[in-house]
Design a protein around this motif. Sequence first.
Motif, short mmCIF file in Angstrom:
data_model
loop_
_atom_site.label_atom_id
_atom_site.label_comp_id
_atom_site.label_asym_id
_atom_site.label_seq_id
_atom_site.Cartn_x
_atom_site.Cartn_y
_atom_site.Cartn_z
N ASP A 37 -2.17 5.28 0.38
CA ASP A 37 -3.54 4.76 0.40
C ASP A 37 -3.97 4.12 -0.93
O ASP A 37 -5.15 3.93 -1.18
CB ASP A 37 -4.54 5.86 0.79
CG ASP A 37 -5.74 5.29 1.51
OD1 ASP A 37 -5.58 4.26 2.22
OD2 ASP A 37 -6.85 5.84 1.36
N THR A 56 0.87 -1.18 0.00
CA THR A 56 0.00 0.00 0.00
C THR A 56 0.91 1.23 0.00
O THR A 56 1.90 1.28 0.72
CB THR A 56 -0.87 0.02 1.27
OG1 THR A 56 -1.66 -1.19 1.28
CG2 THR A 56 -1.79 1.23 1.32
N ASN A 96 0.87 -3.92 3.76
CA ASN A 96 0.69 -2.56 4.28
C ASN A 96 1.41 -2.41 5.61
O ASN A 96 1.77 -3.41 6.25
CB ASN A 96 -0.80 -2.26 4.48
CG ASN A 96 -1.41 -3.11 5.59
OD1 ASN A 96 -1.48 -2.69 6.74
ND2 ASN A 96 -1.81 -4.34 5.28
N ARG A 122 -4.87 -1.35 2.24
CA ARG A 122 -5.60 -0.99 1.01
C ARG A 122 -5.21 -1.82 -0.20
O ARG A 122 -6.04 -2.08 -1.08
CB ARG A 122 -5.34 0.50 0.70
CG ARG A 122 -6.07 1.43 1.63
CD ARG A 122 -7.54 1.56 1.27
NE ARG A 122 -7.72 2.26 0.01
CZ ARG A 122 -8.79 2.12 -0.78
NH1 ARG A 122 -9.76 1.30 -0.42
NH2 ARG A 122 -8.89 2.80 -1.91
#
Length: 400
Positions: free
Chosen positions: A317, A314, A346, A351
């Motif tokens: 975002d 990620t 992440n 995300r």
Amino acid sequence: MRTTGISEKVYYIGVNDRTTHKFEGMWPLPMGVSYNSYLVAGEDKAAIIDGVEVRHALSQISHIKAILGDRKPDYLIINHMEPDHSGAIKILRAEFPDITIVGNTQTLGMVKGFYGIDDINTLPVKDGDTLSLGADTTLRFALTPMVHWPETMVTYLVEEQTLFSGDAFGCFGALSGAVLDTDMDTDPYFPEMLRYYSNIVGKYGTFVQRALAKLKNLSLSTICSTHGPVWRSRIGEVVDLYDRLSRYEPLDNGVTIVYGSMYGNTEAMAEAVAEGLAEEGVRKISFLNASVTDLSYIIAEIFRHKGLVLASPTYSDGLFPPVNAVVDAIETRGIKNRITALVGSNTWAPRAAKLLGERIDENGIERVSDPISIKQSATSTDLENLRELGRTLARRLNCE
Ligand code: FEO
């Protein structure tokens, strides 16, 4: 390079380009590229088919003069207007002011649009029209839109079963001495054909299929495309490759692993997937760092292999930008018929896994499971789960 006789009436008058760094400003050219141009000298008329990029205009003109002597070319047949083939039109026309430009209505509009010239002799042609250059020298035109632009067409020399195919059946790679495939080792050109097709024409598979259907009943003894070798002995393989690629049919059951990694954590996850694939017998694995490998090679490998693993951290975002570019390229080309496994990582906001899943689903591409999402660094349990993801993908591929 010198001119080469392809038959008693057909001559190669193209050029090599070994200095342009990136084709279309994007695609690396480690083997260079050729801009193929041809001269068909009939008893009554002579026609140039396809042109060259503007910096090579004088070479093309000297080739024409070397063949025709005091005779002038009567026609310039434009199968495709992309400036790698049309760039020299203005210079050619200045040298041969009486030349007639032959193309369809879209072609002739682009001649004006790109080069600002409309005070020229033109001969608009439609699908199926013919043009005689003298006894036993008949050219027939077939419109093949979107292979690779809307105006593209092909020209067929009926009496010699020779197809001037434009970009179709072309590839990257300059010509090193010979022009005909019978006079060279063409093996190195095939990976460059895959890279050329997948990157340049890859979006237009449906249109390539329509063009292939249209050409299906033609006898082909020679294919003269605008890039790469003139095909004579390997026509079947070349047509088959274009046919498979334009149906988005993978060439083998191998796997392309594309990953992004800032500090090695996501790379370790991708490696665990690769271990699972290898354990289950997958032997063809292209393991590609999206930050390092040029996008064109990644796209080519995705066209080659049936399996695809995407692993992305990620970032802001979203997906890690180099991996995001690969997903964009998959979407742009409408790639299908692949089986995927997805891994997102992440540090605090999970995300990437979600986005990979959504985007692969939106494109109608199969995935073997929900994406695996891992926080920070993979634990030994995570690594085993990733190996199992690889095994699952391998088993799915082996069933194909
Ligand atoms: Fe080689 Fe689409 O031009």
